[in-house]
Design a protein around this motif. Structure first.
Motif, PDB file in Angstrom:
ATOM      1  N   ILE A  22       5.375   9.028  -4.933  1.00 25.98           N
ATOM      2  CA  ILE A  22       4.956   8.320  -3.723  1.00 25.98           C
ATOM      3  C   ILE A  22       5.599   8.961  -2.495  1.00 25.98           C
ATOM      4  CG2 ILE A  22       5.148   6.109  -2.476  1.00 25.98           C
ATOM      5  CD1 ILE A  22       4.928   4.711  -5.184  1.00 25.98           C
ATOM      6  N   ARG A  38       0.865  -1.188   0.000  1.00 25.29           N
ATOM      7  CA  ARG A  38       0.000   0.000   0.000  1.00 25.29           C
ATOM      8  C   ARG A  38       0.897   1.232   0.000  1.00 25.29           C
ATOM      9  NH1 ARG A  38      -3.684  -0.882   4.203  1.00 25.29           N
ATOM     10  NH2 ARG A  38      -5.111  -1.841   2.726  1.00 25.29           N
ATOM     11  N   TRP A  39       0.537   2.208  -0.803  1.00 19.62           N
ATOM     12  CA  TRP A  39       1.324   3.439  -0.825  1.00 19.62           C
ATOM     13  C   TRP A  39       0.409   4.625  -1.042  1.00 19.62           C
ATOM     14  CZ3 TRP A  39       1.384   0.099  -5.033  1.00 19.62           C
ATOM     15  CH2 TRP A  39       0.972   0.639  -6.259  1.00 19.62           C
ATOM     16  N   LYS A  40       0.967   5.792  -0.727  1.00 19.47           N
ATOM     17  CA  LYS A  40       0.198   7.034  -0.850  1.00 19.47           C
ATOM     18  C   LYS A  40       1.039   8.035  -1.620  1.00 19.47           C
ATOM     19  CE  LYS A  40      -2.254  10.327   2.072  1.00 19.47           C
ATOM     20  NZ  LYS A  40      -2.738  10.608   3.409  1.00 19.47           N
ATOM     21  N   GLU A  55       7.196   8.346   0.674  1.00 16.53           N
ATOM     22  CA  GLU A  55       7.822   7.129   1.213  1.00 16.53           C
ATOM     23  C   GLU A  55       7.353   6.800   2.619  1.00 16.53           C
ATOM     24  OE1 GLU A  55      11.830   7.515  -1.490  1.00 16.53           O
ATOM     25  OE2 GLU A  55      12.010   7.595   0.697  1.00 16.53           O
ATOM     26  N   GLU A  65       4.376   4.418   2.611  1.00 21.11           N
ATOM     27  CA  GLU A  65       4.466   3.155   1.888  1.00 21.11           C
ATOM     28  C   GLU A  65       4.600   2.007   2.877  1.00 21.11           C
ATOM     29  OE1 GLU A  65       7.701   3.213  -0.883  1.00 21.11           O
ATOM     30  OE2 GLU A  65       6.871   1.600  -2.078  1.00 21.11           O
ATOM     31  N   GLU A  66       3.830   0.964   2.725  1.00 19.33           N
ATOM     32  CA  GLU A  66       3.978  -0.172   3.627  1.00 19.33           C
ATOM     33  C   GLU A  66       3.754  -1.486   2.877  1.00 19.33           C
ATOM     34  OE1 GLU A  66       0.990  -0.453   6.794  1.00 19.33           O
ATOM     35  OE2 GLU A  66      -0.439   0.647   5.582  1.00 19.33           O
TER      36      GLU A  66
END
Lengths: 105, 402
Positions: free
Chosen positions: B319, B298-300, B321, B324-325
């Motif tokens: 992204i 999953r990232w944003k 960082e 991000e997971e």
């Protein structure tokens, strides 16, 4: 509950018992079920209050952008709950035990 | 009545597509979502956003080689864009992610921002579902939380949407607003029902940190405990629970099924895009602040339009960082439970085992045992469901699954 027991002169028992249940009612958080709080001498209930059952504990929204944040929020809340002492089905915060000691304050 | 609905298998080859449009005319006082108030923003910001989005869309086509299963354009307020900007957005989506005619394609919008021209554009590009942010049909309630539209504009917007041919309409409503009592809540919902929307989302107001409403409450109560924030300012938990309970019963009478804690639909009108989230399907989110989840990661994207666009134009990733997971097995299982138990259909035992390799009844044996005699769960051979009477205190139970 042994941890919240104390020895007191009979003449002061009612007032102290009433104060304690009122104080605990303000400290013990609402939970899934109604919680009766009673001051008891032997089998005789001398004062009683009730913590009503929780009515709202929900996430309004949980969409794609919320999922991680909401999962982490629940994880954090779970850690917070673990700090409470479990007495039967009731979660009792540490404050409750201090309340017994400070009841005359 | 017992509903048995077959869950669709999670398909990573066709993620859903979410486009974040981070612009509002003016932000509402309770809103914590990432967006810019256009009244305070430089004139070129939307143009910069669209430039960046076009680059991202082109790059991300490869993440959906077989296409996308649904589209949701949200925000912010997507309809705050001018017609020409909206058309540009729709063209690039159409070019990069062509979709079947039958796929669900939703746009969110607010009263006061809809024009016949914009709606014609949306219809031309295949938008077949509209989610309107009504919140309340009372001007004093709307202004108490910084909504800039009026009840009259909300009524006018609904009429305009129906005239434009939208036959799959969601109305967002809020309860627990400052100054709202049961009478006012009932009046809002009754009026909403009079328009026969196919879908209703009912949200209890939540105080989110760093929002003007939260700050206002904190000032009044001098930063006392979280519960104190609500004293004398907002309907308390008991009243909110009563509002929710009444609404659930009222909507049931009108033929709406509560298929998720906050979402109600006529038969056949569940939001398929959102069901994807709740069933654990992959999703691709584009735009600044948008979240994606593909192949257990999953990232944003960064929450800054100019940084987002600069990154893309210079060939870098937009992204964030920190957002991000890589989801562990345990986290994915937990999410399946906390999202799935919000659904009326519950969590499918077989899909859980297929996706995670274990039976959820073994993984969560202790939790299920703890609640065994408390009437909390309903289980048959296929699904585990939360007893609907606990839906408004679901977090108390869901916490045990994380």
């Amino acid at each position: 509950m042994d941890a919240l027991s104390f020895i007191i002169h009979r003449a002061k028992s009612y007032n102290r018992g009433r104060k304690l249940v009122e104080k605990l009612r303000g400290i013990i958080p609402r939970q899934m079920f109604e919680i009766p709080i009673q001051s008891v001498i032997g089998n005789k209930v001398i004062a009683r209050e009730t913590v009503s059952a929780m009515r709202k504990d929900v996430l309004s929204k949980c969409y794609g952008g919320d999922i991680s944040r909401k999962r982490k929020l629940l994880e954090k809340q779970k850690v917070g709950k673990k700090r409470m002492k479990q007495v039967g089905n009731v979660e009792v915060p540490q404050d409750a035990f201090m309340a017994v000691l400070k009841i005359d304050d | 009545m017992h509903f048995k609905i077959k869950q669709e298998r999670v398909c990573t080859r066709m993620p859903s597509l979410y486009i974040h449009v981070p612009f509002c005319i003016q932000k509402c006082d309770y809103c914590a979502f990432y967006s810019h108030s256009l009244v305070d923003s430089p004139e070129d910001l939307i143009s910069v956003y669209l430039e960046g989005l076009e680059v991202e869309m082109t790059k991300r086509q490869k993440d959906a080689p077989q296409g996308v299963s649904s589209l949701f354009i949200g925000g912010g307020t997507p309809t705050a864009l001018k017609a020409v900007e909206l058309e540009r957005l729709m063209k690039m989506i159409h070019r990069c992610f062509p979709m079947n005619e039958g796929a669900e394609k939703t746009v969110e919008g607010n009263p006061g921002t809809l024009t016949d021209e914009k709606l014609t554009i949306l219809r031309r590009y295949g938008i077949n579902r509209f989610s309107l942010g009504v919140q309340a049909f009372d001007d004093s309630l709307l202004s108490a939380v910084g909504r800039i539209h009026t009840a009259r504009q909300a009524r006018e917007a609904i009429g305009r949407l129906r005239s434009a041919g939208f036959d799959n309409l969601n109305l967002d409503l809020m309860f627990g607003l400052p100054g709202q009592d049961m009478i006012l809540w009932q009046a809002t919902l009754e009026e909403a029902l009079s328009y026969s929307p196919e879908h209703l989302s009912l949200y209890g107001l939540m105080l989110e940190e760093d929002t003007p409403l939260y700050e206002r409450c904190a000032q009044v109560t001098n930063n006392q405990t979280e519960n104190a924030l609500q004293l004398d300012l907002l309907p308390d938990d008991d009243l909110q629970a009563d509002m929710h309970e009444w609404a659930v019963e009222r909507l049931k009478q009108e033929g709406y099924r509560q298929y998720e804690t906050s979402n109600f639909a006529r038969p056949g009108y569940d939001c398929r895009h959102n069901l994807g989230y709740w069933r654990g399907a992959d999703y691709l989110g584009l735009g600044p602040g948008a979240v994606s989840c593909l192949n257990k990661v999953r990232w944003k994207n960064v929450e800054d339009v100019r940084v987002y666009e600069n990154c893309l134009q210079s060939g870098q990733s937009p992204i964030d960082e920190a957002g991000e997971e890589v989801l562990t097995l345990r986290e994915r299982m937990a999410e399946r439970m906390i999202l799935g138990l919000r659904l009326e259909e519950g969590v499918d035992f077989i899909l859980f085992r297929n996706d995670f390799g274990e039976d959820l009844r073994d993984i969560y044996r202790d939790v299920l045992e703890h609640y065994k005699d408390k009437d909390v769960f309903v289980a048959d051979n296929d699904y585990l469901r939360l007893n609907p009477k606990y839906s408004f205190i679901a977090n108390s139970i869901l916490r045990d699954f994380v």
